[in-house]
Design a protein around this motif. Sequence first.
Motif, PDB file in Angstrom:
ATOM      1  N   PHE A  93     -13.056 -11.290 -36.221  1.00 23.26           N
ATOM      2  CA  PHE A  93     -12.990 -12.052 -37.464  1.00 23.26           C
ATOM      3  C   PHE A  93     -11.932 -11.285 -38.153  1.00 23.26           C
ATOM      4  O   PHE A  93     -11.052 -12.155 -38.897  1.00 23.26           O
ATOM      5  CB  PHE A  93     -14.251 -12.090 -38.132  1.00 23.26           C
ATOM      6  N   GLY A  94     -11.449 -10.023 -38.110  1.00 23.74           N
ATOM      7  CA  GLY A  94     -10.363  -9.669 -38.722  1.00 23.74           C
ATOM      8  C   GLY A  94      -9.173 -10.155 -38.058  1.00 23.74           C
ATOM      9  O   GLY A  94      -8.126 -10.585 -38.976  1.00 23.74           O
ATOM     10  N   TRP A  95      -8.950 -10.453 -36.974  1.00 25.17           N
ATOM     11  CA  TRP A  95      -7.791 -10.889 -36.227  1.00 25.17           C
ATOM     12  C   TRP A  95      -7.900 -12.360 -36.723  1.00 25.17           C
ATOM     13  O   TRP A  95      -6.681 -12.978 -36.772  1.00 25.17           O
ATOM     14  CB  TRP A  95      -7.908 -10.996 -34.774  1.00 25.17           C
ATOM     15  N   ARG A  96      -8.773 -13.052 -36.795  1.00 23.96           N
ATOM     16  CA  ARG A  96      -8.812 -14.621 -37.521  1.00 23.96           C
ATOM     17  C   ARG A  96      -8.156 -14.674 -38.755  1.00 23.96           C
ATOM     18  O   ARG A  96      -7.254 -15.463 -39.365  1.00 23.96           O
ATOM     19  CB  ARG A  96     -10.231 -15.231 -37.484  1.00 23.96           C
ATOM     20  N   ALA A  97      -8.533 -13.440 -39.708  1.00 23.02           N
ATOM     21  CA  ALA A  97      -7.682 -13.540 -40.982  1.00 23.02           C
ATOM     22  C   ALA A  97      -6.245 -13.307 -40.877  1.00 23.02           C
ATOM     23  O   ALA A  97      -5.561 -13.547 -41.523  1.00 23.02           O
ATOM     24  CB  ALA A  97      -8.498 -12.528 -41.792  1.00 23.02           C
ATOM     25  N   LEU A 108      -4.420 -13.889 -38.346  1.00 20.27           N
ATOM     26  CA  LEU A 108      -3.763 -15.457 -37.859  1.00 20.27           C
ATOM     27  C   LEU A 108      -3.588 -16.424 -39.154  1.00 20.27           C
ATOM     28  O   LEU A 108      -2.688 -17.175 -38.946  1.00 20.27           O
ATOM     29  CB  LEU A 108      -4.654 -16.246 -36.682  1.00 20.27           C
ATOM     30  N   LYS A 109      -4.406 -16.632 -40.049  1.00 18.80           N
ATOM     31  CA  LYS A 109      -4.048 -17.292 -40.973  1.00 18.80           C
ATOM     32  C   LYS A 109      -2.856 -16.983 -41.853  1.00 18.80           C
ATOM     33  O   LYS A 109      -2.146 -17.823 -42.400  1.00 18.80           O
ATOM     34  CB  LYS A 109      -5.262 -17.163 -42.000  1.00 18.80           C
ATOM     35  N   ILE A 110      -2.541 -15.685 -41.938  1.00 20.94           N
ATOM     36  CA  ILE A 110      -1.079 -15.108 -42.410  1.00 20.94           C
ATOM     37  C   ILE A 110      -0.012 -15.711 -41.483  1.00 20.94           C
ATOM     38  O   ILE A 110       0.939 -16.257 -42.085  1.00 20.94           O
ATOM     39  CB  ILE A 110      -1.269 -13.611 -42.669  1.00 20.94           C
ATOM     40  N   LYS A 111      -0.178 -15.707 -40.220  1.00 19.36           N
ATOM     41  CA  LYS A 111       0.772 -15.937 -39.167  1.00 19.36           C
ATOM     42  C   LYS A 111       0.894 -17.643 -39.468  1.00 19.36           C
ATOM     43  O   LYS A 111       2.274 -17.735 -39.711  1.00 19.36           O
ATOM     44  CB  LYS A 111       0.428 -15.829 -38.058  1.00 19.36           C
ATOM     45  N   HIS A 112       0.090 -18.326 -39.855  1.00 11.36           N
ATOM     46  CA  HIS A 112       0.356 -20.016 -39.693  1.00 11.36           C
ATOM     47  C   HIS A 112       0.568 -20.231 -40.973  1.00 11.36           C
ATOM     48  O   HIS A 112       1.037 -21.372 -41.407  1.00 11.36           O
ATOM     49  CB  HIS A 112      -0.971 -20.525 -39.150  1.00 11.36           C
ATOM     50  N   VAL A 113       0.183 -19.516 -42.198  1.00 11.11           N
ATOM     51  CA  VAL A 113       0.348 -19.829 -43.644  1.00 11.11           C
ATOM     52  C   VAL A 113       1.158 -18.656 -44.361  1.00 11.11           C
ATOM     53  O   VAL A 113       0.475 -17.807 -45.042  1.00 11.11           O
ATOM     54  CB  VAL A 113      -0.794 -20.368 -44.305  1.00 11.11           C
ATOM     55  N   PRO A 114       2.402 -18.381 -43.892  1.00 13.32           N
ATOM     56  CA  PRO A 114       2.848 -17.370 -44.481  1.00 13.32           C
ATOM     57  C   PRO A 114       3.369 -17.029 -45.904  1.00 13.32           C
ATOM     58  O   PRO A 114       3.619 -15.989 -46.460  1.00 13.32           O
ATOM     59  CB  PRO A 114       4.273 -17.300 -43.629  1.00 13.32           C
TER      60      PRO A 114
END
Length: 282
Positions: free
Chosen positions: A42-46, A48-54
């Motif tokens: 779930f930390g990696w999911r958070a 990835l949000k930054i990656k897709h919404v910089p």
Amino acid sequence: MSTAAPVETQELAPVRTESLAELLIATERPPRPTALSACLTFGWRAILKIKHVPEQLFDVTAFPIMMVLMYTYLFGGALAGSPREYIQYLLPGILVMSVVMITMYTGVSVNTDIEKGVFDRFRTLPIWRPSTMVGYLLGDALRYAIASVVILTVGLIMGYRPDGGFVGVVGGIAVLLVFSFAFSWIWTMFGLLLRTEKSVMGVSMMVIFPLTFLSDIFVKPETMPGWLQAFVNNNPITHCSSAVRALMDGTSPTTELAWTLGWALLLVAVFGPVTMRLYNRK
């Protein structure tokens, strides 16, 4: 009159069919994820949000830079004689203030996932229940680290020189990340308790602004009225700011460090169970 020859029929071998239930029973199921692996997922999911919404990094880059520049050049001459002298005292405090203020976005993220129905899917998974919340906080810890690096880089360019050296700077950031991780549990509670993300941000600002401005971030408590010193000296933000400042200055922060870690344990012990109770009843 001719008669049709009899057609020979070939006997087919019986085909064994298995039901879906038999297939599921026969197939070896994957092992249940551990608490650590679930938290890291779930930390990696958070992240990835930054990656897709910089654009989410705006509050950990532009906002800290603006804070350092504005307060240093606005108050430096009046409070310390020059901005270069003032930044030696201000920068550790601004570092704490900026990171603590962006912790409220944890609650906003939690509330957004609730509104989208994502949490309903998480609750059906065979995982350790707190892993979803811990994952949010672990992912946000990366944002806190990025904000810390940005502020220190700008401060070094402006003339800040930590007497504690590299070890003191790393120690100060580590203490700040531990405190911010614990402080974020407050906002996870608000994210579950309140109905909209706007209300989460509104309540969070009402809590953060008094705690950050009524502290030793900008000036020493000795310059304040006695009744205000009583609040400032017992403010958890003051303890954290003093501990980070002492570590970066190369002095011993034994008392303030003990207070900071004590506040961190208290925040997790109080708001952690409350958050999980709200999560289970949501």
